[in-house]
Design a protein around this motif. Structure first.
Motif, PDB file in Angstrom:
ATOM      1  N   SER A 168       0.822  -1.208   0.000  1.00 29.60           N
ATOM      2  CA  SER A 168       0.000   0.000   0.000  1.00 29.60           C
ATOM      3  C   SER A 168       0.859   1.262   0.000  1.00 29.60           C
ATOM      4  CB  SER A 168      -0.951   0.011   1.200  1.00 29.60           C
ATOM      5  OG  SER A 168      -0.250   0.167   2.416  1.00 29.60           O
ATOM      6  N   SER A 178       0.660   1.933  -3.632  1.00 22.13           N
ATOM      7  CA  SER A 178      -0.695   2.240  -4.078  1.00 22.13           C
ATOM      8  C   SER A 178      -1.543   2.557  -2.847  1.00 22.13           C
ATOM      9  CB  SER A 178      -1.303   1.070  -4.861  1.00 22.13           C
ATOM     10  OG  SER A 178      -0.662   0.894  -6.097  1.00 22.13           O
ATOM     11  N   PRO A 179      -1.475   3.776  -2.356  1.00 23.62           N
ATOM     12  CA  PRO A 179      -2.144   4.133  -1.103  1.00 23.62           C
ATOM     13  C   PRO A 179      -3.622   3.749  -1.082  1.00 23.62           C
ATOM     14  CG  PRO A 179      -0.715   5.914  -1.816  1.00 23.62           C
ATOM     15  CD  PRO A 179      -0.730   4.908  -2.926  1.00 23.62           C
ATOM     16  N   GLY A 180      -4.022   3.126   0.024  1.00 20.74           N
ATOM     17  CA  GLY A 180      -5.420   2.744   0.213  1.00 20.74           C
ATOM     18  C   GLY A 180      -5.791   1.403  -0.363  1.00 20.74           C
ATOM     19  N   ILE A 181      -4.846   0.732  -1.034  1.00 22.76           N
ATOM     20  CA  ILE A 181      -5.127  -0.561  -1.668  1.00 22.76           C
ATOM     21  C   ILE A 181      -4.169  -1.606  -1.108  1.00 22.76           C
ATOM     22  CG2 ILE A 181      -5.236  -1.816  -3.869  1.00 22.76           C
ATOM     23  CD1 ILE A 181      -5.681   0.854  -5.260  1.00 22.76           C
ATOM     24  N   GLU A 229      -3.590  -2.891   1.851  1.00 26.40           N
ATOM     25  CA  GLU A 229      -2.813  -2.514   3.033  1.00 26.40           C
ATOM     26  C   GLU A 229      -2.337  -3.757   3.789  1.00 26.40           C
ATOM     27  OE1 GLU A 229      -4.431   0.424   5.571  1.00 26.40           O
ATOM     28  OE2 GLU A 229      -5.034   1.759   3.942  1.00 26.40           O
ATOM     29  N   THR A 263       3.597   6.816  -1.665  1.00 25.04           N
ATOM     30  CA  THR A 263       3.570   7.844  -0.631  1.00 25.04           C
ATOM     31  C   THR A 263       4.875   8.616  -0.544  1.00 25.04           C
ATOM     32  OG1 THR A 263       4.296   6.228   1.023  1.00 25.04           O
ATOM     33  CG2 THR A 263       1.930   6.527   0.764  1.00 25.04           C
TER      34      THR A 263
END
Length: 276
Positions: A47, A50-53, A55, A230
């Motif tokens: 994540s 790919s933030p939010g995916i 995790e 991020t």
């Protein structure tokens, strides 16, 4: 009659011009491309890319380098993790367990030797950016001209030190650059992951046109979902660079080869096999 002749001449000239450009793209100066294994790793938490995916989900990564035989000489794209990592029995653990735990099974120098290529044979090289998994072996080639974006070259390490030895020959690129002057190997400026990130457009005579991603994207869903890590230096620039490359790929009918995507690379031919 003169009007018709003039019109015909213009059409004929245009056809010649178009045909000449097409012939130039078909008659690429690139002869072959080798994919070299420059590291293997496991990301602790994808994540971050790919933030939010996904995790907390781990993922296998690879690290590729690309050796290209051009009619004018050898060209190396990215140099991977330092060959010294191969001597570490436990690999190279990250300071943050969410990042990539790297190992190196094959040394870059050994893979070149397998092809009867010595470091001194490589006269030109470029790196996508200056993270350690891409510049680890730059100094195996102290005489090779290094092509790097000026913004990247001047971006210091976190401790303020330069990222390259000052004595290494360098061409500080500002924007795009046709490396050999024939359109077959073109650096494309794609800032965002780092201030001076770049990708490479390669035109292979039989395989077709490809874009070597650097870290513009790290795996396929990262590219498809436009996931911005991020830790990228600019989300806005990353999104613009991704769209720019997507537009170029459409125009050039090119395929994206994603440097760290293990699933994609597992389906590719690795050195000593090659692409033409």
């Amino acid at each position: 009659m003169r009007m018709i002749s003039a019109t015909f001449a213009m059409v004929f000239a245009f056809a010649l011009s178009f045909g000449g450009a097409h012939a130039q793209s078909v008659k690429s100066g690139v002869e072959r491309l080798y994919i070299l294994s420059c590291g293997e790793g496991v990301a602790g938490d994808i994540s971050l890319w790919s933030p939010g995916i996904n995790e907390g989900k781990s993922m296998d990564f690879v690290d590729s380098c690309y050796l290209i035989k051009h009619k004018q000489g050898w060209f190396l794209w990215d140099t991977g993790l330092s060959d010294s990592v191969a001597a570490l029995p436990n690999g190279l653990p990250p300071a943050n367990p969410k990042f990539i735990y790297w190992r190196r099974a094959k040394m870059l120098a050994a893979q070149l030797a397998e092809l009867n290529v010595s470091p001194s044979d490589i006269k030109k090289m470029a790196v996508s950016h200056t993270h350690p998994d891409h510049i680890g072996n730059v100094e195996l080639f102290p005489q090779a001209m290094l092509y790097v974006q000026k913004a990247e070259y001047e971006w210091p390490n976190p401790d303020g030190t330069p990222r390259f030895k000052p004595e290494h020959p360098v061409t500080k690129v500002e924007g795009d650059l046709d490396v050999f002057g024939d359109g077959s190997i073109v650096l494309l400026a794609t800032p965002g992951h780092t201030p001076g990130h770049q990708v490479l457009l390669v035109k292979l005579p039989k395989t077709g046109n490809i874009v070597l991603s650097g870290d513009l994207a790290h795996f396929l869903s990262n590219w498809e979902n436009r996931g911005v890590p991020t830790f990228n230096t600019s989300k806005e620039q990353t999104n613009s660079s991704m769209q720019r490359v997507a537009d170029i790929m459409k125009k050039e009918n090119a395929t994206l080869w994603i440097n760290h995507d293990k699933v994609q690379r597992d389906g590719q031919r690795l050195s000593p096999e090659f692409y033409e």
